[in-house]
Design an enzyme around this catalytic site. Structure first.
Site: not given
Length: 650
Positions: A282-284
């Site tokens: 998530d959230e790269p």
């Protein structure tokens, strides 16, 4: 409903089999007996165990015989379902698996706790709405619990009929011996400890699922010189603001990134019996805008993400695990949904109630993607929770997950902003998520049973007021009247620290733009802080905490944790008031206020550390309290500005 009757189960003479057919052999009567014996001697049941007792009914005392509990194998029942029948002949429990019996006996225990062994005759037919009902606890941001804390946590979840647990990890939460020297301050869980936790959870029908980030949220690793060059942005990610974000995302086209992930998973996964692993993904932030930009220009950012994801899926499969992954990237790149392999489960998350679950639940359902809905406890970055956001967020997830075929509901309990929330702050979120994932429609609006369960079973509060008080503590943010996202203003202010009013207004004006950059809505910032109301609220809540009658082994710790939480909220309110009146008071009055703030925060900090160490390992404590130390230093510096020779020491 018949007249009240009595049931007194007795270890050793508790079980008889109600089915001798060959099919019943699959039920494993021996295992069922062991499960019944274990739960029958659990806390809350043992108090009424006896071969015979004298009970009073209608003003008359009489000897009550011990009645047997008959366990019946019934193949047609849901694997986690059961039938409970109590009448003049005794207690009959029917299930098709030992897990179903486990949940039946939890219901027996709850009924005995609530009615002291006196029940009206009844028949209960029960099964869960969601096959997977889980909790994800963040141990990657600062707070890694001690083993005894985790065992108690698993017991608490078991009593809620939770069957899925993740301990989220980023950084050095698991002991990788070859990298121990890079994290000398860490106190991670070891392989042996995870194996012990895995067995303990499995004995309570909880699947302990490994969880390790491998793309975004890799700052603790990328901050080390040895791994710096693996970052998408080794020197930090540029932003539209006068600062860069630290490097948090691995460069997916660097073969060393996938090699590191394979090494980490290779040591972690063999310690778990679960058939699943959460790869997170998530959230790269900044993906495809730094070192991997040439590849992103060729195949798109979505294609770049999926190319790396496929490598992670392959690692999971080599260890015999099915991948779980957070779904935020899919919401921005819906074209990827069609490319998801059948063995991948998407964790569809959203923690702010105004953002609806329905659109993405519907999309995942239409594409036959296996997924869980993942709301939050709203405890992190809040000090004492955000009750109404939590209730609405979980309810929305449950309703739409049920309507659109979600395979599970997992409530997330993160550790953002120092992991300052104490465990009991999250109890209402755990209990409400457990209730609506077991029986969705029946429990969405039922606050009284929620308060009762939290009070009597989670807090063991004989006053019966604790559950309602925890819900009340999570409503202080309404007195801020603030539009800040996924946070409370008081928590933000304590982390932000002391500044001029002008600087604070500039920084809060940027919050919506920062939230949008990080995937939020970007709601325009508004604030109408009611200090006097909040100060009065804190005093009333302190009295209510002291009025609880807690009976658990950690009763004193829970009381002290809640009192210190209220001190912290009050300190944030005083800090807000000081910043706004700083230029309108004389230096002597300002010195007095600063001295009181400093003394109050020193008390809070010492108590915070004591209570932290009562439940958790020391690693991470210094990071969690860094904002306290910064604020104390700012108080001292301001006092020296006012009186350079006052000699104040921290």
């Amino acid at each position: 409903m018949n007249a009240p009757a009595y049931f007194y189960p007795q270890p050793g003479r508790y079980i008889s089999s109600g089915d001798s057919s060959p099919a019943a052999a699959r039920f494993n009567v021996q295992a069922a007996s062991a499960e019944a014996e274990r739960l029958a001697s659990a806390a809350g049941v043992s108090a009424v165990l006896a071969s015979s007792v004298t009970a009073s009914a209608g003003g008359c005392s009489e000897e009550q015989p011990v009645l047997p509990a008959v366990i019946e194998y019934r193949e047609v029942l849901h694997p986690q379902g059961y039938v409970l029948e109590w009448n003049a002949d005794g207690l009959r429990l029917a299930a098709s698996t030992v897990q179903g019996l486990h949940y039946a006996l939890i219901t027996v225990q709850q009924m005995m706790d609530g009615q002291q062994g006196q029940w009206a005759h009844c028949v209960i037919e029960d099964e869960p709405a969601f096959p997977v009902r889980g909790v994800m606890l963040d141990i990657g941001r600062n707070k890694i619990p001690k083993m005894e804390t985790l065992f108690a946590f698993i017991d608490r979840l078991s009593a809620l009929k939770i069957n899925h647990l993740q301990l989220y990890m980023e950084g050095y939460s698991f002991e990788y011996p070859q990298y121990a020297a890079l994290f000398p301050e860490a106190t991670p869980l070891t392989a042996a400890e995870y194996r012990e936790l895995d067995a303990y959870a499995a004995s309570r029908f909880i699947d302990l699922v490994p969880s390790q980030n491998c793309l975004g949220h890799m700052w603790p690793w990328l901050s080390k010189p040895e791994f710096r060059e693996l970052a998408e942005h080794p020197d930090g990610m540029p932003t539209p603001f006068p600062f860069k974000m630290p490097p948090t995302t691995l460069n997916p086209v660097d073969a060393r990134s996938s090699a590191l992930a394979e090494e980490l998973f290779g040591e972690l996964l063999p310690n778990f019996s679960s058939g699943y692993v959460n790869l997170n993904m998530d959230e790269p932030f900044g993906l495809g805008t730094g070192a991997s930009k040439p590849r992103a220009d060729e195949i798109g950012v979505g294609g770049l993400y999926m190319e790396y994801a496929e490598q992670m899926f392959a690692i999971a499969r080599r260890h015999g695990k099915k991948p779980l992954m957070w779904g935020d990237v899919l919401t921005h790149h819906p074209e990827l949904v069609k490319q998801l392999p059948a063995d991948v489960t998407v964790l569809h998350w959203n923690y702010d109630a105004p953002i609806p679950y329905e659109p993405h639940c519907k999309m995942l359902h239409e594409h036959a993607v296996r997924y869980y809905v993942c709301p939050g406890t709203s405890s992190w970055s809040s000090l004492s929770g955000r009750t109404d956001n939590m209730l609405a967020n979980i309810a929305d997830a449950a309703k739409n997950g049920k309507a659109y075929g979600a395979a599970g509901l997992v409530v997330a309990d993160w550790g953002d902003a120092g992991h300052w929330q104490v465990p009991s702050v999250s109890y209402p979120g755990y209990a409400y998520a457990a209730a609506v994932s077991w029986q969705t429609e029946a429990n969405l609006e039922r606050m009284e049973p929620l308060e009762h369960h939290v009070s009597h079973r989670m807090l063991q509060d004989r006053s019966g007021k604790g559950g309602g008080l925890l819900l009340k503590l999570g409503r202080y943010y309404h007195l801020e009247r603030c539009t800040i996202e996924n946070n409370t203003y008081t928590s933000f202010l304590l982390n932000h620290g002391l500044s001029s009013l002008e600087q604070l207004e500039q920084d809060t004006a940027m919050l919506p733009r920062i939230a949008k950059l990080l995937g939020g809505v970007g709601t325009p910032f508004q604030l109408d802080y009611r200090y006097e109301e909040l100060a009065s609220w804190v005093r009333a809540c302190q009295e209510e905490v002291l009025g609880l009658d807690l009976a658990g082994a950690d009763a004193d710790t829970v009381t002290d944790e809640l009192l210190n939480t209220l001190r912290l909220i009050h300190h944030g309110a005083r800090l807000h008031r000081y910043i706004h009146m700083q230029h309108s008071i004389d230096p002597q009055a300002e010195m007095l206020e600063l001295g009181e703030l400093q003394s109050e925060l020193q008390t809070i900090g010492k108590e915070f550390e004591r209570l932290w160490l009562a439940r958790n390992r020391e690693g991470g404590l210094a990071s969690s309290t860094a904002a306290f130390r910064k604020l104390l230093q700012q108080y001292e510096e301001r006092q020296r500005e006012l009186h350079p020779h006052n000699g104040i020491m921290l």
